[in-house]
Design a protein around this motif. Sequence first.
Motif, PDB file in Angstrom:
ATOM      1  N   GLY A 122       0.792  -1.222   0.000  1.00  0.00           N
ATOM      2  CA  GLY A 122       0.000   0.000   0.000  1.00  0.00           C
ATOM      3  C   GLY A 122       0.824   1.271   0.000  1.00  0.00           C
ATOM      4  N   TYR A 123       2.131   1.154   0.231  1.00  0.00           N
ATOM      5  CA  TYR A 123       2.969   2.342   0.355  1.00  0.00           C
ATOM      6  C   TYR A 123       4.226   2.222  -0.512  1.00  0.00           C
ATOM      7  CZ  TYR A 123      -0.109   3.341   4.219  1.00  0.00           C
ATOM      8  OH  TYR A 123      -1.236   3.586   4.974  1.00  0.00           O
ATOM      9  N   ASN A 124       4.071   1.613  -1.684  1.00  0.00           N
ATOM     10  CA  ASN A 124       5.219   1.432  -2.570  1.00  0.00           C
ATOM     11  C   ASN A 124       5.797   2.759  -3.058  1.00  0.00           C
ATOM     12  OD1 ASN A 124       5.361  -1.343  -2.465  1.00  0.00           O
ATOM     13  ND2 ASN A 124       3.926  -1.633  -4.141  1.00  0.00           N
ATOM     14  N   LEU A 125       4.929   3.724  -3.333  1.00  0.00           N
ATOM     15  CA  LEU A 125       5.426   5.024  -3.777  1.00  0.00           C
ATOM     16  C   LEU A 125       6.195   5.713  -2.662  1.00  0.00           C
ATOM     17  CD1 LEU A 125       5.652   7.230  -5.879  1.00  0.00           C
ATOM     18  CD2 LEU A 125       3.420   8.099  -5.147  1.00  0.00           C
ATOM     19  N   LEU A 126       5.726   5.554  -1.441  1.00  0.00           N
ATOM     20  CA  LEU A 126       6.434   6.133  -0.298  1.00  0.00           C
ATOM     21  C   LEU A 126       7.808   5.490  -0.144  1.00  0.00           C
ATOM     22  CD1 LEU A 126       6.480   7.959   2.188  1.00  0.00           C
ATOM     23  CD2 LEU A 126       5.328   6.128   3.461  1.00  0.00           C
ATOM     24  N   ALA A 127       7.874   4.158  -0.272  1.00  0.00           N
ATOM     25  CA  ALA A 127       9.161   3.467  -0.168  1.00  0.00           C
ATOM     26  C   ALA A 127      10.098   3.902  -1.290  1.00  0.00           C
ATOM     27  CB  ALA A 127       8.938   1.947  -0.227  1.00  0.00           C
ATOM     28  N   TRP A 128       9.549   4.054  -2.499  1.00  0.00           N
ATOM     29  CA  TRP A 128      10.342   4.510  -3.638  1.00  0.00           C
ATOM     30  C   TRP A 128      10.879   5.914  -3.386  1.00  0.00           C
ATOM     31  CZ3 TRP A 128      10.847   8.232  -7.326  1.00  0.00           C
ATOM     32  CH2 TRP A 128      11.519   7.898  -8.502  1.00  0.00           C
ATOM     33  N   THR A 129      10.042   6.770  -2.794  1.00  0.00           N
ATOM     34  CA  THR A 129      10.449   8.145  -2.494  1.00  0.00           C
ATOM     35  C   THR A 129      11.595   8.173  -1.487  1.00  0.00           C
ATOM     36  OG1 THR A 129       8.171   8.888  -2.874  1.00  0.00           O
ATOM     37  CG2 THR A 129       9.630  10.378  -1.664  1.00  0.00           C
ATOM     38  N   VAL A 130      11.492   7.328  -0.467  1.00  0.00           N
ATOM     39  CA  VAL A 130      12.556   7.259   0.539  1.00  0.00           C
ATOM     40  C   VAL A 130      13.838   6.707  -0.089  1.00  0.00           C
ATOM     41  CG1 VAL A 130      13.286   6.151   2.693  1.00  0.00           C
ATOM     42  CG2 VAL A 130      10.947   7.006   2.465  1.00  0.00           C
ATOM     43  N   GLY A 131      13.705   5.645  -0.892  1.00  0.00           N
ATOM     44  CA  GLY A 131      14.882   5.000  -1.460  1.00  0.00           C
ATOM     45  C   GLY A 131      15.632   5.863  -2.446  1.00  0.00           C
ATOM     46  N   PHE A 132      14.921   6.425  -3.417  1.00  0.00           N
ATOM     47  CA  PHE A 132      15.589   7.203  -4.458  1.00  0.00           C
ATOM     48  C   PHE A 132      15.698   8.686  -4.106  1.00  0.00           C
ATOM     49  CE2 PHE A 132      14.205   3.519  -6.969  1.00  0.00           C
ATOM     50  CZ  PHE A 132      15.396   3.208  -7.595  1.00  0.00           C
ATOM     51  N   GLY A 133      14.862   9.140  -3.207  1.00  0.00           N
ATOM     52  CA  GLY A 133      14.897  10.546  -2.840  1.00  0.00           C
ATOM     53  C   GLY A 133      15.699  10.814  -1.581  1.00  0.00           C
ATOM     54  N   VAL A 134      15.159  10.395  -0.450  1.00  0.00           N
ATOM     55  CA  VAL A 134      15.774  10.701   0.849  1.00  0.00           C
ATOM     56  C   VAL A 134      17.148  10.061   0.995  1.00  0.00           C
ATOM     57  CG1 VAL A 134      15.512  10.517   3.349  1.00  0.00           C
ATOM     58  CG2 VAL A 134      13.504  10.971   1.917  1.00  0.00           C
ATOM     59  N   LEU A 135      17.265   8.768   0.691  1.00  0.00           N
ATOM     60  CA  LEU A 135      18.556   8.088   0.860  1.00  0.00           C
ATOM     61  C   LEU A 135      19.634   8.689  -0.030  1.00  0.00           C
ATOM     62  CD1 LEU A 135      17.661   4.285   1.197  1.00  0.00           C
ATOM     63  CD2 LEU A 135      18.325   5.905   2.975  1.00  0.00           C
ATOM     64  N   HIS A 136      19.268   9.083  -1.242  1.00  0.00           N
ATOM     65  CA  HIS A 136      20.252   9.711  -2.128  1.00  0.00           C
ATOM     66  C   HIS A 136      20.744  11.038  -1.559  1.00  0.00           C
ATOM     67  CE1 HIS A 136      19.538   7.434  -6.112  1.00  0.00           C
ATOM     68  NE2 HIS A 136      20.747   7.188  -5.656  1.00  0.00           N
ATOM     69  N   ILE A 137      19.830  11.819  -1.026  1.00  0.00           N
ATOM     70  CA  ILE A 137      20.214  13.117  -0.468  1.00  0.00           C
ATOM     71  C   ILE A 137      21.114  12.932   0.751  1.00  0.00           C
ATOM     72  CG2 ILE A 137      19.349  15.195   0.672  1.00  0.00           C
ATOM     73  CD1 ILE A 137      16.884  15.010  -1.145  1.00  0.00           C
ATOM     74  N   VAL A 138      20.729  12.015   1.648  1.00  0.00           N
ATOM     75  CA  VAL A 138      21.538  11.754   2.847  1.00  0.00           C
ATOM     76  C   VAL A 138      22.913  11.235   2.457  1.00  0.00           C
ATOM     77  CG1 VAL A 138      21.729  10.308   4.910  1.00  0.00           C
ATOM     78  CG2 VAL A 138      19.535  11.350   4.316  1.00  0.00           C
ATOM     79  N   TYR A 139      22.952  10.255   1.534  1.00  0.00           N
ATOM     80  CA  TYR A 139      24.220   9.699   1.078  1.00  0.00           C
ATOM     81  C   TYR A 139      25.062  10.771   0.396  1.00  0.00           C
ATOM     82  CZ  TYR A 139      27.351   7.581  -2.327  1.00  0.00           C
ATOM     83  OH  TYR A 139      28.439   7.286  -3.101  1.00  0.00           O
ATOM     84  N   GLY A 140      24.454  11.559  -0.480  1.00  0.00           N
ATOM     85  CA  GLY A 140      25.195  12.582  -1.203  1.00  0.00           C
ATOM     86  C   GLY A 140      25.809  13.614  -0.287  1.00  0.00           C
ATOM     87  N   LEU A 141      25.047  14.059   0.694  1.00  0.00           N
ATOM     88  CA  LEU A 141      25.575  15.034   1.654  1.00  0.00           C
ATOM     89  C   LEU A 141      26.712  14.435   2.478  1.00  0.00           C
ATOM     90  CD1 LEU A 141      22.285  16.741   2.924  1.00  0.00           C
ATOM     91  CD2 LEU A 141      24.042  17.733   1.439  1.00  0.00           C
ATOM     92  N   ALA A 142      26.540  13.181   2.896  1.00  0.00           N
ATOM     93  CA  ALA A 142      27.593  12.520   3.672  1.00  0.00           C
ATOM     94  C   ALA A 142      28.885  12.420   2.861  1.00  0.00           C
ATOM     95  CB  ALA A 142      27.127  11.133   4.111  1.00  0.00           C
TER      96      ALA A 142
END
Length: 215
Positions: A185-205
């Motif tokens: 039910g929350y695949n888009l949310l998981a996709w947003t976290v994976g490709f959006g949030v994790l990329h930003i956190v990783y990139g900043l780190a």
Amino acid sequence: MHESREHLQTLTEIRSLMERSSKFLSLSGLSGVSAGIIALIGAAVVYLRLQTDTFQLLNYQRLELYDTAAHQSIREFLLIVAFSVLLAALLAGSYFTIRKARRQGASVWNASSQRLVWSLAVPLATGGFFCLALLHYGLIWLAFPATLIFYGLALLNGSKYTIRDVESLGYCEIGLGLLSLFWPGYNLLAWTVGFGVLHIVYGLAMYFKYERNTA
């Protein structure tokens, strides 16, 4: 004692030279940040388009309520957004990576970068065809976690040709993709976290770890 330190320093320099010759070290953390921001924009576009059912529209139980024409419309829309996000992320990532390489006085297209591209391309291409097949058969809810899983596998495969921190991001993407298989039910949310949030956190780190002092 002094001679031992000189030998140690020489070995360190040799190791550094060997690493530079075998690994592509010009990958910019800002590439990850830009890719994450672009993914967030793409996810927002999808959410706004499908907001009548919120994230539940990507649940296989809810998709059964729609006819063939609606399924086709959803597939076409998702493909357009996915390719747009991919193209924009590649262009932004290439820009920041080329800029970093030039500042380092390094070549962008060399043996190490070619190995990196090839190691990423095989899992990504395989995953791309697999996801197209899922969309073709109407399994839209499975396509989202599949992209995360294959992308994570690509990162793991390519991590040996660049900075090892990419490996950690790969594990996170795979884990999130596997989790979302049981959270339809929350695949888009998981996709947003994976490709959006994790990329930003990783990139900043990566930026603060490797680039801040050289920018």
